[in-house]
Each structure stands twice: as structure tokens, then as C-alpha cells.
Scaffold this motif. Structure first.
Motif, PDB file in Angstrom:
ATOM      1  N   GLY A  17     -43.267 -55.767 -90.277  1.00 45.31           N
ATOM      2  CA  GLY A  17     -44.201 -55.060 -91.139  1.00 45.31           C
ATOM      3  C   GLY A  17     -45.022 -55.925 -92.072  1.00 45.31           C
ATOM      4  N   TYR A  18     -45.295 -57.156 -91.695  1.00 46.53           N
ATOM      5  CA  TYR A  18     -46.125 -58.011 -92.530  1.00 46.53           C
ATOM      6  C   TYR A  18     -46.781 -59.079 -91.675  1.00 46.53           C
ATOM      7  N   ALA A  19     -47.814 -59.686 -92.231  1.00 48.37           N
ATOM      8  CA  ALA A  19     -48.451 -60.839 -91.611  1.00 48.37           C
ATOM      9  C   ALA A  19     -48.032 -62.073 -92.393  1.00 48.37           C
ATOM     10  N   ILE A  20     -47.863 -63.195 -91.695  1.00 46.85           N
ATOM     11  CA  ILE A  20     -47.373 -64.398 -92.360  1.00 46.85           C
ATOM     12  C   ILE A  20     -47.786 -65.619 -91.543  1.00 46.85           C
ATOM     13  N   THR A  21     -48.004 -66.736 -92.227  1.00 48.36           N
ATOM     14  CA  THR A  21     -48.318 -67.995 -91.570  1.00 48.36           C
ATOM     15  C   THR A  21     -47.082 -68.882 -91.589  1.00 48.36           C
ATOM     16  N   VAL A  22     -46.704 -69.366 -90.411  1.00 47.49           N
ATOM     17  CA  VAL A  22     -45.482 -70.165 -90.254  1.00 47.49           C
ATOM     18  C   VAL A  22     -45.807 -71.404 -89.422  1.00 47.49           C
ATOM     19  N   PRO A  23     -44.943 -72.423 -89.460  1.00 45.68           N
ATOM     20  CA  PRO A  23     -45.195 -73.615 -88.650  1.00 45.68           C
ATOM     21  C   PRO A  23     -45.255 -73.294 -87.154  1.00 45.68           C
ATOM     22  N   ALA A  24     -46.229 -73.848 -86.486  1.00 49.87           N
ATOM     23  CA  ALA A  24     -46.355 -73.659 -85.038  1.00 49.87           C
ATOM     24  C   ALA A  24     -45.157 -74.302 -84.338  1.00 49.87           C
ATOM     25  N   GLY A  25     -44.667 -73.644 -83.314  1.00 50.17           N
ATOM     26  CA  GLY A  25     -43.563 -74.180 -82.540  1.00 50.17           C
ATOM     27  C   GLY A  25     -42.190 -73.802 -83.058  1.00 50.17           C
ATOM     28  N   TRP A  26     -42.106 -73.179 -84.235  1.00 49.51           N
ATOM     29  CA  TRP A  26     -40.803 -72.744 -84.747  1.00 49.51           C
ATOM     30  C   TRP A  26     -40.413 -71.446 -84.056  1.00 49.51           C
ATOM     31  N   GLN A  27     -39.143 -71.326 -83.703  1.00 54.13           N
ATOM     32  CA  GLN A  27     -38.666 -70.185 -82.927  1.00 54.13           C
ATOM     33  C   GLN A  27     -38.215 -69.050 -83.840  1.00 54.13           C
ATOM     34  N   ARG A  28     -38.684 -67.843 -83.544  1.00 50.45           N
ATOM     35  CA  ARG A  28     -38.372 -66.668 -84.347  1.00 50.45           C
ATOM     36  C   ARG A  28     -37.122 -65.966 -83.836  1.00 50.45           C
ATOM     37  N   HIS A  29     -36.255 -65.541 -84.782  1.00 52.23           N
ATOM     38  CA  HIS A  29     -35.076 -64.733 -84.482  1.00 52.23           C
ATOM     39  C   HIS A  29     -35.062 -63.578 -85.481  1.00 52.23           C
TER      40      HIS A  29
END
Length: 223
Positions: free
Chosen positions: A83-95
Motif C-alpha cells: 500500500g505504498y510507493a518507495i524507492t529502494v536499492p536496485a537488485g535487492w530482493q523483496r520478502h
């Protein structure tokens, strides 16, 4: 140097032990996890994914999460299904795992042992939430081996932050920045950045700053 969580009896006052278990910085939240699906990348990375974070990131200026902010090299902007937009490091894996009171989203770096965690809060203020997470009997940060608070910052009802270190039994000395804040729509969230204690401080601080500056609840105003 920088960025954790169920006893039903304490949910009215805090996150609770179940959420703590999902967000504590010991790798347990990643065990057996498959990456969650449904994350939409709205801006492709503008540079290669590396384990070196940029010194700064451009804050979001759009009035809604449907418009993407500019993205610094090595980062990507995502519309998260939580439920949000966010900027994160490219290549990091989401869990993602579901706690009793909040979904806990974790991004793990492919190398270097860094991690970002994002979750909603149920307390009345960022300061109250952070105090509970640090000091609650049975699961507070302060009970971790080698715990030492390294810095604190707060701005009234807007945000509260704790920087601390501890000794992880499997990964060795770790540092964490735990930043709890009120989003532009009034909801409360925590973003935690963590990594090895020996890591250059900017490599922990920069992903946190970028995530906080870009954070935007879906359907609401952005900071």
C-alpha cells in the motif's frame, strides 16, 4: 552507521512480540521465504545495482504515488502491494511476511549483509512505538547481546530515530538505524536499515534516507 517485531495483550500499546519476531535483525525473517510477487517497478534503475549507495537521493515531489519521482543511480522506485510507493536499492530482493498487526516487507542486499525493513505501526506516535520496541520486556532491542544505543533523534510527533549496535550470534556485530515516522497521510510507519558494524556509515544511512524521502502511501499525498 546506521536502520525488528505477539502478545495480544500489548497490541493496543505496541507492535507486540509476533511483529518483533518478523522484523528483528537476525535473518530469521528471511528463512524459507520466497520473494513476494506483485511489486510493480515504475522507474527502471538508472544505473547498475552495486553494494555502494549514492550520497543522496531526490525526494519525491509528486502529489500521489501514481507519479514516480526521479530515481538516483543504483535505485528503483516500486509500487508495493502492501500500500505504498518507495524507492529502494536496485537488485535487492523483496520478502514479505504477515505479522498479527502489520505486514513486514524486507529488502535484502545481494552481498554485504545490508537490509531494509518497512512496516506500519499501531502506536499513537513514532516515539511511543520506538520506546516500546527498545524497552519492552521479553523482546525489546535492549535485551539483545551487546546492545548499545549509539544515537537518538526526534522531532516531536513527526519522527523518532534510534541508532544502535548489537552482537548477532550468526552474523557478528551489527548496526541498525530504526526510523519511525508519520507519513504524509498521517499514518505511522517504521523503516529500518541494518548491516555489519564495520560497514561504512553512508552505506547504511543512504538507503534509509532514500526510502524515507520517497515514501508515499497509495492514494494519499506524498511528502
Amino acid at each position: 552507521m546506521l536502520i525488528a517485531l505477539t502478545a495480544t495483550a500489548v497490541l493496543g500499546a505496541g507492535i507486540g512480540a509476533g511483529v518483533w519476531a518478523l522484523t528483528r535483525d537476525d535473518g530469521a525473517d528471511r528463512a524459507g521465504d520466497a520473494p513476494a510477487t506483485g511489486v510493480t517497478v515504475t522507474d527502471a534503475p538508472t544505473g547498475p545495482a552495486t553494494d555502494t549507495a549514492p550520497a543522496s537521493a531526490t525526494p519525491a515531489t509528486s502529489p500521489a504515488a501514481t507519479v514516480s519521482p526521479s530515481v538516483a543511480p543504483g535505485y528503483r522506485h516500486a509500487q508495493d502491494p502492501v500500500g505504498y510507493a518507495i524507492t529502494v536499492p536496485a537488485g535487492w530482493q523483496r520478502h514479505e511476511k504477515q505479522g498479527e498487526s502489520a505486514a513486514v516487507v524486507t529488502y535484502d542486499s545481494p552481498s554485504g549483509g545490508r537490509q531494509l525493513q518497512i512496516f506500519a505501526l499501531v502506536e499513537e506516535s513514532p516515539a511511543a512505538s520506538l520506546d516500546l520496541a527498545e524497552n519492552a520486556s521479553g523482546y525489546g532491542f535492549a535485551q539483545q547481546p551487546g546492545y548499545q544505543a549509539l544515537g537518538r533523534d526526534s522531532d516531536g510527533d513527526t519522527f523518532s530515530e534510534l541508532v544502535y549496535r548489537y552482537d548477532d550470534k550468526d552474523r557478528g556485530p551489527r548496526q541498525v538505524i530504526d526510523h519511525r515516522f508519520r507519513a504524509a497521510d498521517g499514518t505511522l510507519y517504521a523503516i529500518r536499515s541494518s548491516g555489519p558494524e564495520t560497514l561504512d556509515g553512508a552505506l547504511l544511512r543512504d538507503p534509509l534516507t532514500t526510502a524515507v524521502d520517497s515514501f508515499c502511501p497509495v492514494g494519499g499525498p506524498c511528502a
